[in-house]
Scaffold this motif. Structure first.
Motif, PDB file in Angstrom:
ATOM      1  N   GLU A 115     101.699 -23.045  23.441  1.00 37.01           N
ATOM      2  CA  GLU A 115     102.330 -24.000  22.522  1.00 37.01           C
ATOM      3  C   GLU A 115     101.875 -25.433  22.802  1.00 37.01           C
ATOM      4  N   SER A 116     101.150 -25.620  23.890  1.00 43.43           N
ATOM      5  CA  SER A 116     100.687 -26.964  24.227  1.00 43.43           C
ATOM      6  C   SER A 116      99.188 -26.957  24.525  1.00 43.43           C
ATOM      7  N   VAL A 117      98.570 -28.105  24.359  1.00 40.61           N
ATOM      8  CA  VAL A 117      97.131 -28.252  24.589  1.00 40.61           C
ATOM      9  C   VAL A 117      96.891 -28.819  25.984  1.00 40.61           C
ATOM     10  N   SER A 118      96.057 -28.133  26.748  1.00 37.86           N
ATOM     11  CA  SER A 118      95.690 -28.592  28.089  1.00 37.86           C
ATOM     12  C   SER A 118      94.280 -28.109  28.392  1.00 37.86           C
TER      13      SER A 118
ATOM     14  N   GLU B 148      94.825 -25.539   7.821  1.00 33.89           N
ATOM     15  CA  GLU B 148      94.958 -26.702   6.946  1.00 33.89           C
ATOM     16  C   GLU B 148      96.054 -27.634   7.485  1.00 33.89           C
ATOM     17  N   SER B 149      95.846 -28.920   7.325  1.00 32.21           N
ATOM     18  CA  SER B 149      96.789 -29.946   7.772  1.00 32.21           C
ATOM     19  C   SER B 149      97.180 -29.779   9.237  1.00 32.21           C
ATOM     20  N   PRO B 150      96.201 -29.784  10.134  1.00 34.82           N
ATOM     21  CA  PRO B 150      96.502 -29.631  11.563  1.00 34.82           C
ATOM     22  C   PRO B 150      97.301 -30.811  12.092  1.00 34.82           C
ATOM     23  N   GLY B 151      98.064 -30.562  13.144  1.00 37.87           N
ATOM     24  CA  GLY B 151      98.897 -31.602  13.719  1.00 37.87           C
ATOM     25  C   GLY B 151      98.219 -32.309  14.878  1.00 37.87           C
ATOM     26  N   SER B 152      99.031 -32.886  15.743  1.00 34.88           N
ATOM     27  CA  SER B 152      98.534 -33.682  16.867  1.00 34.88           C
ATOM     28  C   SER B 152      97.770 -32.832  17.891  1.00 34.88           C
TER      29      SER B 152
ATOM     30  N   ALA C 167      93.032 -31.816  21.311  1.00 31.18           N
ATOM     31  CA  ALA C 167      91.964 -30.883  21.666  1.00 31.18           C
ATOM     32  C   ALA C 167      90.607 -31.581  21.604  1.00 31.18           C
ATOM     33  N   GLN C 168      90.436 -32.424  20.590  1.00 32.01           N
ATOM     34  CA  GLN C 168      89.187 -33.177  20.468  1.00 32.01           C
ATOM     35  C   GLN C 168      89.023 -34.144  21.636  1.00 32.01           C
ATOM     36  N   GLU C 169      90.102 -34.780  22.018  1.00 29.89           N
ATOM     37  CA  GLU C 169      90.055 -35.729  23.135  1.00 29.89           C
ATOM     38  C   GLU C 169      89.687 -35.045  24.446  1.00 29.89           C
ATOM     39  N   LEU C 170      90.161 -33.803  24.613  1.00 30.42           N
ATOM     40  CA  LEU C 170      89.890 -33.060  25.837  1.00 30.42           C
ATOM     41  C   LEU C 170      88.596 -32.262  25.783  1.00 30.42           C
ATOM     42  N   GLY C 171      87.965 -32.282  24.609  1.00 32.74           N
ATOM     43  CA  GLY C 171      86.702 -31.561  24.464  1.00 32.74           C
ATOM     44  C   GLY C 171      86.865 -30.058  24.376  1.00 32.74           C
ATOM     45  N   ILE C 172      88.046 -29.614  23.927  1.00 33.09           N
ATOM     46  CA  ILE C 172      88.314 -28.181  23.798  1.00 33.09           C
ATOM     47  C   ILE C 172      87.698 -27.661  22.499  1.00 33.09           C
ATOM     48  N   LYS C 173      87.110 -26.499  22.570  1.00 37.97           N
ATOM     49  CA  LYS C 173      86.448 -25.896  21.413  1.00 37.97           C
ATOM     50  C   LYS C 173      87.450 -25.631  20.290  1.00 37.97           C
TER      51      LYS C 173
END
Length: 275
Positions: free
Chosen positions: A215-218, A228-232, A237-243
């Motif tokens: 449920e969280s990005v790490s 569609e309409s992705p959230g934060s 994920a982009q900031e962390l370089g996650i695929k």
């Protein structure tokens, strides 16, 4: 009490019985095995299990699968509810391999460890006959857990209990094609609205294929499915370089067609459906 083996596990002071048919533990094992995340038998509460146990109709979890509506009625269950519970028992006989392993109540083996075992040792006889070294080779399983699993299957009473469940109609559903799926073991985040799957459906599908939904990005996340309409979560994920992958790319990654994936979800939902 049962005459079975006792073991001193790890650094624990107490000795514990590892015999799954031990009368002193059987009642609690039955309650555990029929609960959610295991056989998930609807309608049987602790009180009913205790009555069945005290009447001698149920001595272990395998006996649950030989129950009929008459015995339930004699245990004080109303006729209508007895029929519903009987039907629920019949549905519960079809069970995913990892849930079957969890239901055995092996010390230190929860849902995640059960999934590791289910993907590694197919069919159940392969798990029963596995060497200690094979358990130790699995990433995520340490010495204490490996020894607990190994000793459980070395006890003939536990093996007999498994055989009895199968003889009473339990059918184990093994991982697709007997091997890990391409997303098995992957940690996945889902964000945005998907075209072909509801949120619960995609969670069930990923779990069924051996992955884990976060449920969280790490930094531990392997990739994020973007609808569609992705959230934060997408931005992080982009900031962390996650695929990041699209819904279509996810479908392609599974190696299955959309129709096949929907069938997997439907089968899963049918197993969970209550009255």
């Amino acid at each position: 009490v049962c005459g079975g083996k006792v073991e001193k596990i790890g650094d624990e002071v107490a000795y514990r019985c590892i015999n799954a048919s031990c009368k002193a533990q059987a009642l609690e094992r039955i309650k555990y095995a029929i609960s959610k995340g295991k056989f998930d038998i609807a309608g049987i509460g602790d009180e009913i299990v205790e009555k069945l146990f005290n009447l001698g109709y149920v001595k272990d979890i395998a006996d649950i699968f030989s129950l009929d509506a008459r015995k339930l009625f004699l245990a004080g269950v109303g006729e209508k509810n007895a029929l519903k519970i009987y039907e629920s028992i019949q549905k519960s006989k079809v069970i995913d391999y990892d849930k079957f392993i969890t239901a055995l109540g092996i010390r230190y083996v929860g849902e995640q460890t059960a999934k590791l075992l289910a993907n590694k040792f197919i069919p159940i006889d392969r798990l029963i006959e596995a060497r200690l070294e094979e358990f130790l080779e699995i990433k995520g399983i340490g010495d204490v857990v490996a020894n607990s699993i190994y000793k459980f299957f070395r006890d003939e009473n536990n093996v007999k209990l498994i055989r009895k469940m199968l003889e009473n109609g339990v059918k184990i559903i093994y991982p697709t094609e007997g091997k890990e799926s391409p997303i098995s073991g992957k940690i996945i985040v889902v964000t945005g609205t998907l075209k072909n799957f509801s949120r619960q459906d995609i969670i069930n599908l990923i779990t069924k294929l051996g992955g884990k939904v976060s449920e969280s990005v790490s930094s531990k996340v392997d990739f994020i499915i973007v609808g569609e309409s992705p959230g934060s979560k997408y931005k992080k994920a982009q900031e962390l370089g996650i695929k990041t992958i699209s819904e279509e790319e996810f479908i392609s990654l599974t190696g299955k067609t959309l129709t096949e994936l929907i069938d997997i979800i439907k089968k899963k939902n049918d197993e969970l459906k209550l009255f």
